[in-house]
Design an enzyme around this catalytic site. Structure first.
Site, PDB file in Angstrom:
ATOM      1  N   ASP A  34      40.337  50.283  44.671  1.00 18.07           N
ATOM      2  CA  ASP A  34      41.615  49.691  44.078  1.00 18.07           C
ATOM      3  C   ASP A  34      42.582  50.695  44.509  1.00 18.07           C
ATOM      4  O   ASP A  34      42.535  51.876  43.721  1.00 18.07           O
ATOM      5  CB  ASP A  34      41.304  49.436  42.647  1.00 18.07           C
ATOM      6  N   GLY A 144      38.753  47.772  32.716  1.00 20.91           N
ATOM      7  CA  GLY A 144      38.360  47.512  31.321  1.00 20.91           C
ATOM      8  C   GLY A 144      39.259  46.680  30.426  1.00 20.91           C
ATOM      9  O   GLY A 144      39.293  46.686  29.202  1.00 20.91           O
ATOM     10  N   ASP A 174      38.803  38.947  40.007  1.00 24.98           N
ATOM     11  CA  ASP A 174      38.950  40.274  39.673  1.00 24.98           C
ATOM     12  C   ASP A 174      39.586  40.611  38.437  1.00 24.98           C
ATOM     13  O   ASP A 174      40.823  40.520  38.031  1.00 24.98           O
ATOM     14  CB  ASP A 174      39.756  41.101  40.899  1.00 24.98           C
TER      15      ASP A 174
HETATM   16  C1  DX5 Z   1      42.403  45.873  37.936  1.00 28.30           C
HETATM   17  C2  DX5 Z   1      41.675  46.055  39.250  1.00 28.30           C
HETATM   18  C3  DX5 Z   1      40.036  45.686  38.896  1.00 28.30           C
HETATM   19  C4  DX5 Z   1      39.400  46.455  37.926  1.00 28.30           C
HETATM   20  C5  DX5 Z   1      38.320  45.638  37.393  1.00 28.30           C
HETATM   21  O1  DX5 Z   1      43.648  46.076  38.252  1.00 28.30           O
HETATM   22  O2  DX5 Z   1      41.884  45.449  40.250  1.00 28.30           O
HETATM   23  O3  DX5 Z   1      39.539  45.893  40.056  1.00 28.30           O
HETATM   24  O4  DX5 Z   1      38.757  47.533  38.354  1.00 28.30           O
HETATM   25  O5  DX5 Z   1      37.677  46.244  36.327  1.00 28.30           O
HETATM   26  P1  DX5 Z   1      36.944  45.447  35.024  1.00 28.30           P
HETATM   27  O6  DX5 Z   1      35.832  44.728  35.733  1.00 28.30           O
HETATM   28  O7  DX5 Z   1      36.557  46.751  34.142  1.00 28.30           O
HETATM   29  O8  DX5 Z   1      37.802  44.770  34.594  1.00 28.30           O
END
Ligand code: DX5
Length: 220
Positions: A34, A144, A174
């Site tokens: 990311d 999170g 995502d």
């Molecule tokens: C948020 C990111 C995601 C995040 C996902 O902006 O693009 O990829 O890291 O993390 P979780 O699965 O913890 O929501």
């Protein structure tokens, strides 16, 4: 076939290489990196150097999610660093057609992501020139966060649209993907699950977390 990518935003930044290899050894299909610039989203994370450092350590798909303004100015360095896919966010693009074509001209896959507030109509004209559509199930910027159930209908409509057009493009989701939400998005038509805090956490090792996540969708 449902693919699972580990988002290293939730990993231990002091051991990113080990954490990426742990996820690969556990059986993930890809690693999502990311990239955040503090402008498109409030957070600031990684640059091409992280991609270059991780590339020789893992052979799974390196999926670079560019949550940045003017991504067109940064495509080549991430492609050169070893990204297999560059995903750009629809909200950051003035000329999406040109940017997506530029990504493919770099020899990597092109992904288009749309935020919770962005309508499917904003990507309809682009579906024939992308390799993946990513539906953000949180407002981008942090790991999170709670899953936005409001996006389930968008996933279903996107799947229907792609099927009607005979486009076998994967739908990635995502944000907030866990043992409860993973089956919901898969039944809606998602085929790539990006997960951070459900894979990297203090509750259990990566191997067990991934097995549980895969189990939650395989039971369907
Ligand atoms: C948020 C990111 C995601 C995040 C996902 O902006 O693009 O990829 O890291 O993390 P979780 O699965 O913890 O929501």
């Amino acid at each position: 076939m449902v693919l699972i990518e580990a988002s290293i935003l939730a990993a231990d930044f002091a051991r990113l290489g080990d954490q990426a290899q742990e996820a690969e050894a556990a059986g993930v299909d890809g690693i999502q990196i990311d990239v955040m610039d503090g402008r498109f989203v409030p957070n600031i994370t990684f640059g091409p150097g992280i991609v270059r450092a991780l590339r020789p350590l893992v052979s799974v798909t390196l999926d670079v999610d560019l949550m940045i303004v003017e991504p067109e100015r940064h495509l080549a360095p991430f492609a050169d660093a070893g990204a297999d896919r560059l995903t750009v966010h629809r909200e950051a693009l003035t000329h999406p057609h040109r940017v997506l074509q530029s990504i493919r001209e770099l020899g990597v896959q092109a992904g288009i992501a749309l935020g919770p507030g962005t309508s499917l109509s904003a990507v309809e004209e682009l579906l024939s020139i992308v390799d993946l559509v990513q539906v953000m199930t949180v407002d981008p910027g942090w790991g999170g966060q709670a899953f936005l159930h409001s996006q389930l209908d968008k996933i279903r409509r996107l799947r229907k649209l792609l099927d009607e057009r005979g486009l076998g493009i994967p739908i990635a989701v995502d944000g907030g993907i866990n043992l409860t939400t993973a089956p919901l998005v898969v039944s809606g038509g998602a085929t790539v699950l990006v997960s951070g805090s459900s894979i990297y956490n203090d509750t259990a090792p990566v191997t067990r977390n991934l097995a549980a996540l895969r189990g939650s969708v395989n039971r369907q």
